[in-house]
Design a protein around this motif. Sequence first.
Motif, PDB file in Angstrom:
ATOM      1  N   VAL A   1       5.373  -1.034   2.231  1.00  0.00           N
ATOM      2  CA  VAL A   1       4.727   0.021   1.418  1.00  0.00           C
ATOM      3  C   VAL A   1       5.219  -0.019  -0.008  1.00  0.00           C
ATOM      4  CG1 VAL A   1       4.201   1.521   3.347  1.00  0.00           C
ATOM      5  CG2 VAL A   1       6.402   1.750   2.213  1.00  0.00           C
TER       6      VAL A   1
ATOM      7  N   CYS B   1       7.900   0.996   6.030  1.00  0.00           N
ATOM      8  CA  CYS B   1       7.706   2.267   6.744  1.00  0.00           C
ATOM      9  C   CYS B   1       7.679   1.972   8.238  1.00  0.00           C
ATOM     10  CB  CYS B   1       6.411   2.939   6.313  1.00  0.00           C
ATOM     11  SG  CYS B   1       6.124   4.496   7.203  1.00  0.00           S
TER      12      CYS B   1
ATOM     13  N   VAL C   1       5.944   7.664   1.880  1.00  0.00           N
ATOM     14  CA  VAL C   1       6.515   7.320   0.583  1.00  0.00           C
ATOM     15  C   VAL C   1       6.414   8.513  -0.361  1.00  0.00           C
ATOM     16  CG1 VAL C   1       6.215   5.863  -1.469  1.00  0.00           C
ATOM     17  CG2 VAL C   1       6.190   4.835   0.807  1.00  0.00           C
ATOM     18  N   ARG C   2       5.285   9.212  -0.340  1.00  0.00           N
ATOM     19  CA  ARG C   2       5.089  10.368  -1.222  1.00  0.00           C
ATOM     20  C   ARG C   2       6.092  11.483  -0.950  1.00  0.00           C
ATOM     21  NH1 ARG C   2      -0.306   8.868  -0.257  1.00  0.00           N
ATOM     22  NH2 ARG C   2      -0.584  10.438   1.357  1.00  0.00           N
TER      23      ARG C   2
ATOM     24  N   SER D   1       0.837  -1.199   0.000  1.00  0.00           N
ATOM     25  CA  SER D   1       0.000   0.000   0.000  1.00  0.00           C
ATOM     26  C   SER D   1       0.871   1.248   0.000  1.00  0.00           C
ATOM     27  CB  SER D   1      -0.908  -0.012   1.227  1.00  0.00           C
ATOM     28  OG  SER D   1      -0.130   0.058   2.406  1.00  0.00           O
ATOM     29  N   GLU D   2       0.253   2.344  -0.394  1.00  0.00           N
ATOM     30  CA  GLU D   2       0.954   3.628  -0.401  1.00  0.00           C
ATOM     31  C   GLU D   2       0.756   4.287   0.960  1.00  0.00           C
ATOM     32  OE1 GLU D   2       3.297   6.421  -2.556  1.00  0.00           O
ATOM     33  OE2 GLU D   2       2.686   4.403  -3.055  1.00  0.00           O
ATOM     34  N   CYS D   3       1.786   4.918   1.466  1.00  0.00           N
ATOM     35  CA  CYS D   3       1.666   5.651   2.719  1.00  0.00           C
ATOM     36  C   CYS D   3       2.130   7.081   2.477  1.00  0.00           C
ATOM     37  CB  CYS D   3       2.459   4.975   3.836  1.00  0.00           C
ATOM     38  SG  CYS D   3       4.233   5.283   3.836  1.00  0.00           S
TER      39      CYS D   3
ATOM     40  N   ARG E   1       9.731  -2.143   0.273  1.00  0.00           N
ATOM     41  CA  ARG E   1      10.052  -1.018   1.166  1.00  0.00           C
ATOM     42  C   ARG E   1       9.268  -1.185   2.458  1.00  0.00           C
ATOM     43  NH1 ARG E   1       8.496   3.625  -3.057  1.00  0.00           N
ATOM     44  NH2 ARG E   1       6.644   2.310  -2.963  1.00  0.00           N
TER      45      ARG E   1
END
Length: 86
Positions: free
Chosen positions: A86, A79, A7-8, A2-4, A77
Motif C-alpha cells: 500500500v 497491509c 493507511v488513512r 494503492s491506498e487502503c 508498506r
Amino acid sequence: MSECPHVRKLPHPEPAPLSETCPECLAIGSHPVQLRLCLVCGHVGCCDSSPHQHAGAHFQETGHAVMRSFEPGAVWRWCFVDGSIV
C-alpha cells in the motif's frame, strides 16, 4: 501501490521504532530476517521469511494492520488485512 483505508488511519508522524531489531528474536537467540516496523505503535519485528515471523504475529496479537520495511533504502508498506503493498 494503492491506498487502503488502514493507511488513512495511521498516526502522523509515524511512530518511532521501539527497538533497532526484532526483540522477540533476540530473546530466543534467533537471527531476524528483513525487519518490519509497525506503523501504529513502532514495534519492530522480523518478516514472514524469518523462521518465527514476529511482524505477522504482532498483527495477529494487536490488529495493527500496516507495517513498512525497516531495511535501509526500502520505502514500501504492507497491509496485513488487505494482503497487499500500500
